[in-house]
Structure formats: structure tokens, C-alpha cells
Design an enzyme around this catalytic site. Structure first.
Site, mmCIF file in Angstrom:
data_model
loop_
_atom_site.group_PDB
_atom_site.id
_atom_site.type_symbol
_atom_site.label_atom_id
_atom_site.label_comp_id
_atom_site.label_asym_id
_atom_site.label_seq_id
_atom_site.Cartn_x
_atom_site.Cartn_y
_atom_site.Cartn_z
ATOM 1 N N GLU A 7 5.722 -11.585 7.122
ATOM 2 C CA GLU A 7 5.117 -12.013 8.099
ATOM 3 C C GLU A 7 4.866 -11.384 9.310
ATOM 4 O O GLU A 7 3.815 -11.913 10.392
ATOM 5 C CB GLU A 7 5.939 -13.134 8.836
ATOM 6 C CG GLU A 7 6.266 -14.633 7.878
ATOM 7 C CD GLU A 7 7.076 -15.358 8.379
ATOM 8 O OE1 GLU A 7 7.921 -15.404 9.771
ATOM 9 O OE2 GLU A 7 7.029 -16.672 7.993
ATOM 10 N N GLY A 32 11.310 -3.053 5.136
ATOM 11 C CA GLY A 32 10.579 -4.336 5.024
ATOM 12 C C GLY A 32 9.971 -4.707 3.704
ATOM 13 O O GLY A 32 10.444 -5.699 3.214
ATOM 14 N N HIS A 33 9.537 -3.630 2.988
ATOM 15 C CA HIS A 33 9.236 -3.802 1.476
ATOM 16 C C HIS A 33 10.457 -4.276 0.906
ATOM 17 O O HIS A 33 10.121 -5.122 -0.043
ATOM 18 C CB HIS A 33 8.499 -2.681 1.057
ATOM 19 C CG HIS A 33 7.261 -2.218 1.727
ATOM 20 N ND1 HIS A 33 6.974 -1.054 2.449
ATOM 21 C CD2 HIS A 33 5.958 -3.063 1.803
ATOM 22 C CE1 HIS A 33 5.654 -0.967 2.803
ATOM 23 N NE2 HIS A 33 4.964 -1.988 2.687
ATOM 24 N N SER A 89 6.775 -0.712 9.867
ATOM 25 C CA SER A 89 5.384 -0.606 9.022
ATOM 26 C C SER A 89 5.308 0.729 8.469
ATOM 27 O O SER A 89 5.934 1.652 9.003
ATOM 28 C CB SER A 89 4.604 -0.903 10.265
ATOM 29 O OG SER A 89 3.184 -0.197 9.851
ATOM 30 N N SER A 90 4.655 1.008 7.454
ATOM 31 C CA SER A 90 4.267 2.172 7.045
ATOM 32 C C SER A 90 3.637 2.954 7.915
ATOM 33 O O SER A 90 3.735 4.208 7.836
ATOM 34 C CB SER A 90 3.197 2.156 5.723
ATOM 35 O OG SER A 90 3.791 1.169 4.790
ATOM 36 N N ARG A 91 2.922 2.582 8.955
ATOM 37 C CA ARG A 91 2.035 3.224 9.869
ATOM 38 C C ARG A 91 3.224 3.963 10.854
ATOM 39 O O ARG A 91 2.652 5.030 11.505
ATOM 40 C CB ARG A 91 1.209 2.608 10.587
ATOM 41 C CG ARG A 91 -0.116 2.072 9.786
ATOM 42 C CD ARG A 91 -1.013 1.384 10.875
ATOM 43 N NE ARG A 91 -2.299 1.371 10.268
ATOM 44 C CZ ARG A 91 -2.769 0.325 9.288
ATOM 45 N NH1 ARG A 91 -1.958 -0.515 8.938
ATOM 46 N NH2 ARG A 91 -3.983 0.595 8.789
ATOM 47 N N GLN A 94 -2.758 -12.226 7.725
ATOM 48 C CA GLN A 94 -3.110 -11.838 6.519
ATOM 49 C C GLN A 94 -2.332 -12.888 5.286
ATOM 50 O O GLN A 94 -3.090 -13.244 4.600
ATOM 51 C CB GLN A 94 -2.608 -10.466 6.433
ATOM 52 C CG GLN A 94 -2.386 -10.288 4.687
ATOM 53 C CD GLN A 94 -2.158 -8.696 4.412
ATOM 54 O OE1 GLN A 94 -2.743 -7.698 4.553
ATOM 55 N NE2 GLN A 94 -0.824 -8.498 4.187
ATOM 56 N N MET A 112 0.866 -1.103 -0.086
ATOM 57 C CA MET A 112 -0.132 -0.045 -0.140
ATOM 58 C C MET A 112 0.850 1.240 -0.098
ATOM 59 O O MET A 112 0.572 2.401 0.377
ATOM 60 C CB MET A 112 -1.027 -0.078 1.124
ATOM 61 C CG MET A 112 -1.922 -1.148 0.999
ATOM 62 S SD MET A 112 -3.567 -1.161 1.973
ATOM 63 C CE MET A 112 -2.901 -0.684 3.652
HETATM 64 O O1 PAF Z 1 -0.106 -5.562 3.645
HETATM 65 C C1 PAF Z 1 -0.686 -4.728 2.701
HETATM 66 O O2 PAF Z 1 0.237 -3.849 2.696
HETATM 67 C C2 PAF Z 1 -2.013 -4.935 2.299
HETATM 68 O O3 PAF Z 1 -2.778 -5.545 3.249
HETATM 69 C C3 PAF Z 1 -1.835 -5.669 0.882
HETATM 70 C C4 PAF Z 1 -1.307 -7.223 1.271
HETATM 71 C C5 PAF Z 1 -1.098 -4.791 -0.116
HETATM 72 C C6 PAF Z 1 -3.521 -5.523 0.415
HETATM 73 O O4 PAF Z 1 -3.853 -4.374 0.137
#
Ligand code: PAF
Length: 280
Positions: A149, A35-36, A186-188, A154, A29
Site C-alpha cells: 500500500e 516490505g517485500h 523502499s528499495s530507493r 499503483q 523490481m
Molecule cells: O512496485 C513496484 O516495484 C513496481 O512498480 C512493479 C509493481 C513491480 C511493476 O514494475
């Protein structure tokens, strides 16, 4: 680096790879962090081309404020991905494009895991996640897709959705990447001020404490220990649960031969953070 916003142009660009090359997808998102990037690195090792999708999915937010305040930094994200100098493209569709003008979630039956933990606190969240990941898989048609993870529940939901919809995508779970304080990336975290960032370290500290005493203490004693950690902090604990790693059901008593994991969600001001840890 190419940034695709339309399914048609993305499909055309990916066509040459379909014959004999592998395509990896990293769904995000945006507001990308290390992490990404670790997911992208893994995807680059396994594939010839990596598609990073950047899409803030409206159907998975049960809280309008959270959706509005979610960081959106597409330009910065693309600049960061360019530094990798690798075969990466970005797919950043508008909601109407991805959802074909019908922005609603499907109703899934994930066999009960959708009702545990995050499911109890975020009504409809996993229907939204399942729906958007399914749409992304159909748009990109990757060979493999990568999920962190940190969002362990999710990850299990995505595996179930892929099986339910019989999508030919291999799902790869990747380890949590942490700040030096052990706070899960986390992006948050971008919404926290330095003081809050420091205070948020209690989230992982409490999981470590649970792991340390897992064999010595009862589950109810561990639950109390974790709750106590938050009493003197500025954070508000939403839930801490020790769960069966397969069913994700909360457990009250340990049994031999079962794998466990502990899960937590807490608020730092208005920002909700999650984390988890395997118990062994
Ligand atoms: O983990 C996330 O960033 C979101 O939940 C995802 C998997 C991209 C789905 O919108």
C-alpha cells in the site's frame, strides 16, 4: 531456489501447480527489503507456491537517471529469499523476453486515476506499470498477486488494469512496512546515506501531523502545515495532497461519508520517495 529467466521454463515448472494448487505472485523490481518479505509471507500463507518476479521495468521510468541508478542486486535478493526456506521461485526475465522484443507501453484508460498525483509528476508511469504487470500476469498466471500500500495509487491502477483486461487474478493490497523512524521501506532507501535516512523521517512525520489535525483544521491549513514542515528540512517537497480515497482526486473541502487519504512525494537529494496515510 530456482531462478527462471525464460517464460518457457517457467511455464513448464508451474504446470504441475495449475491443476489443484494455488500460485501467488509478488511482483518486484528487486533490491528486496522487509516490505517485500512481508508480501512474500502473506503470499505463502495463501498459496502453495510463490513466484517473486524481479524485473526493473524500463517503461515505467520517466527519468533515465532514476532507471540507471535503480539498485540491481539479484544475487543478494535470491540469497535473502533462500533464507525463507519456503516454496518460492524467482522469475527474473530480460526485458526482451518479458516484452517479446517490443519494449513499449500500452495506452490505458484507467478512468482518470492515472492523471492524479504520481500521474501528474511521472508522465507515462502508470501505462508502464499496467503494461508490465499485465505481462507478468500472463507469464505467471497466478491465482493471487500482492502489492504494497506504499504505492496506493499503483495498487488501484493494477486493480483497474486487471478488470480492463479481464485477467483472472485476485489483487491483494498489503500494509506498509516501516523503518523504526517510520520511514516507509523502499528499495530507493538503499541510495540514502545515514544522514539522509534520518532526515527522510520528516516524510511520515508530516503525514502523521496531517492525520492528527484532519478533523480540527481546514484542508488548506493542513496543506500549509505540511509545507512548513519541509521548509527547515533538507528535503524538497514535490507534492502533498489530501485526496478522495476512491477517485484519488484532490479535495479542497471535506464532506461527510467520504473516505480520505493523504499522499506525499519528496526528494531527498536526487532520490524520490513516496508515502501515504489513511485519514479517519
Ligand atoms: O512496485 C513496484 O516495484 C513496481 O512498480 C512493479 C509493481 C513491480 C511493476 O514494475
Amino acid at each position: 531456489m530456482e531462478v527462471f529467466t525464460e517464460n518457457k521454463t517457467l511455464t513448464a515448472a508451474l504446470r504441475p501447480y495449475r491443476v489443484s494448487k494455488k500460485i501467488g505472485l509478488v511482483p518486484t523490481m528487486g533490491a528486496l527489503h522487509k516490505g517485500h518479505l512481508s508480501l512474500v509471507s502473506q503470499a505463502l500463507k495463501d498459496n502453495d507456491l510463490v513466484v517473486v518476479s524481479i524485473f526493473v521495468n524500463p517503461t515505467q521510468f520517466n527519468n533515465q537517471g532514476d532507471l540507471v541508478n535503480y539498485p540491481r542486486t539479484l544475487h543478494k535478493d535470491v540469497t535473502l529469499l533462500k533464507t525463507l526456506q519456503a516454496n518460492v521461485v524467482v522469475y527474473a526475465p530480460e526485458a526482451n523476453e518479458l516484452y517479446s522484443n517490443n519494449i513499449v507501453s500500452k495506452n490505458y484508460n484507467f478512468g482518470g486515476i492515472e492523471r492524479e498525483m504520481e500521474g501528474k509528476h511521472r508522465q507515462g508511469h502508470f501505462d508502464g506499470v499496467g503494461t508490465v504487470v499485465s505481462l507478468l500476469f500472463k507469464a505467471v498466471q497466478p491465482n493471487t498477486a500482492y502489492f504494497g500500500e506504499k504505492d496506493f495509487q499503483q495498487l488501484q491502477i493494477v486493480k483497474k488494469m486487471t478488470a480492463i483486461e479481464k485477467l483472472p487474478v485476485e489483487i491483494i493490497g498489503c500494509p506498509i512496512i516501516r523503518e523504526p523512524s517510520n520511514l516507509a521501506m523502499s528499495s530507493r532507501n538503499k541510495r540514502l546515506n545515514p544522514q539522509e535516512l534520518k532526515a527522510a523521517a520528516i516524510i511520515n512525520k508530516s503525514l502523521k501531523l496531517a492525520a492528527k489535525y484532519f478533523h480540527e483544521k481546514s484542508i488548506s491549513q493542513i496543506n500549509t502545515m505540511v509545507a512548513n514542515c519541509f521548509k527547515d528540512s533538507s528535503l524538497s517537497l514535490e507534492y502533498f495532497e489530501i485526496a478522495n480515497e476512491k477517485t484519488l482526486k484532490t479535495v479542497r473541502r471535506k464532506r461527510k461519508g467520504v473516505s480520505y487519504r493523504c499522499f506525499i512525494a519528496a526528494f531527498v537529494g536526487e532520490v524520490r520517495l513516496i508515502d501515504n496515510q489513511k485519514l479517519s
